[in-house]
Design an enzyme around this catalytic site. Sequence first.
Site, PDB file in Angstrom:
ATOM      1  N   ILE A   1      19.286  89.206 -25.851  1.00 57.40           N
ATOM      2  CA  ILE A   1      18.977  89.324 -24.430  1.00 57.40           C
ATOM      3  C   ILE A   1      18.452  90.719 -24.156  1.00 57.40           C
ATOM      4  CG2 ILE A   1      19.817  89.031 -22.072  1.00 57.40           C
ATOM      5  CD1 ILE A   1      22.238  87.557 -23.155  1.00 57.40           C
TER       6      ILE A   1
ATOM      7  N   ALA B   1      20.363  93.805 -21.036  1.00 50.94           N
ATOM      8  CA  ALA B   1      21.631  93.071 -20.915  1.00 50.94           C
ATOM      9  C   ALA B   1      22.837  93.932 -20.567  1.00 50.94           C
ATOM     10  CB  ALA B   1      21.911  92.314 -22.219  1.00 50.94           C
ATOM     11  N   ASN B   2      22.624  95.200 -20.257  1.00 52.14           N
ATOM     12  CA  ASN B   2      23.812  96.009 -19.970  1.00 52.14           C
ATOM     13  C   ASN B   2      24.207  96.012 -18.492  1.00 52.14           C
ATOM     14  OD1 ASN B   2      21.857  97.790 -18.966  1.00 52.14           O
ATOM     15  ND2 ASN B   2      21.922  99.105 -20.770  1.00 52.14           N
TER      16      ASN B   2
ATOM     17  N   GLY C   1      23.523  93.668 -14.456  1.00 50.68           N
ATOM     18  CA  GLY C   1      22.911  92.567 -13.734  1.00 50.68           C
ATOM     19  C   GLY C   1      23.042  91.213 -14.389  1.00 50.68           C
TER      20      GLY C   1
ATOM     21  N   TYR D   1       3.794  93.597  -9.247  1.00 49.16           N
ATOM     22  CA  TYR D   1       4.984  92.903  -9.766  1.00 49.16           C
ATOM     23  C   TYR D   1       4.706  91.408  -9.888  1.00 49.16           C
ATOM     24  CZ  TYR D   1       9.678  90.933  -9.988  1.00 49.16           C
ATOM     25  OH  TYR D   1      10.795  90.208 -10.366  1.00 49.16           O
TER      26      TYR D   1
END
Length: 316
Positions: free
Chosen positions: A27, A30-31, A33, A186
């Site tokens: 992932i 992944a640290n 949210g 975005y």
Amino acid sequence: MTTNNQFGPDGWTPALLDSLEGKTFLITGANTGAGFEASRILLSKGANVVMLNRNPNKSETAINKLKNEFGQTAKASYVLIDLADLVSIRQAANEVLAKVAKIDALICNGAIAQIATQQHTVDGFESQLGVNHYGHFLLCGLLFARIEASQGRIVVVASEGHKMGLRTIQFDDMNWDKNYHPNKVYSQSKLAQMMFAYELQDRIKAAGTGAKVYVCHPGASNTSLIRDSASFMTRISWSFMVKIGLAQTAEKGAYPEVMCATQGSLKERAYYGPTGLMNFGGPVGEGKLESFVLDKAVLTKLWAISEKETSFNWSI
């Protein structure tokens, strides 16, 4: 918003997960949210989770938190990667290939959003397109053979924001040097990610391999995606949405990507996520896939440009 959900009125939830013992999931981002919450859900079912993160301190903190919850034997680790740096991506992919024998799913979760003023990656790409699209394009390509060998999956985490820009790729100025706008850029970056996924589906089908590609979105989830780099008004607007309850939790925002990484009987030519009011939240299921996302001429042109810009030619 949809009314028919293959998983029933409550949609897909982690209650539908079986044991994931022996399965390995990668992932990005992944640290914190939704990526962190996805890691939690997968670890709770016995999976091996490899986080691909930019910040070593935050990675250590996240892993310690997970091991405090699930025990010191929980199979959580991380590999450093900066999706804004093609050299870093190549180094990370080499480390993954050296350490990870089997990849059941690569979840392309990491992203940046709403960068108020134009910024560039190490390699000179507009930052949102560079991180969200080019970075994942290269990472997926470098790891594809390992994913393919296990008939694994690539999960592209898109955004409802893909509908809010030009609804195509601005090929004559992909860095938006002439008309930079944080929301429209975005939107293009998330649209590019989706187009990459659907073009990859076509190439996999033509080659007859067993890998699968799924596309989802997290709805409006209360994560750290809107950061200090967003404009003041964007941050105020987002804070208001959170305050009045329009944004769901990061945990619920993780449901679509976990579902796409694990659930059987999903359609590939589809778009999954929350299906409630404005798709901000609600039951997770199949949403509407807009026709402009599947414009084949744009898909193939974007693929060719992406190979050129990342100096990587896919073998498929």
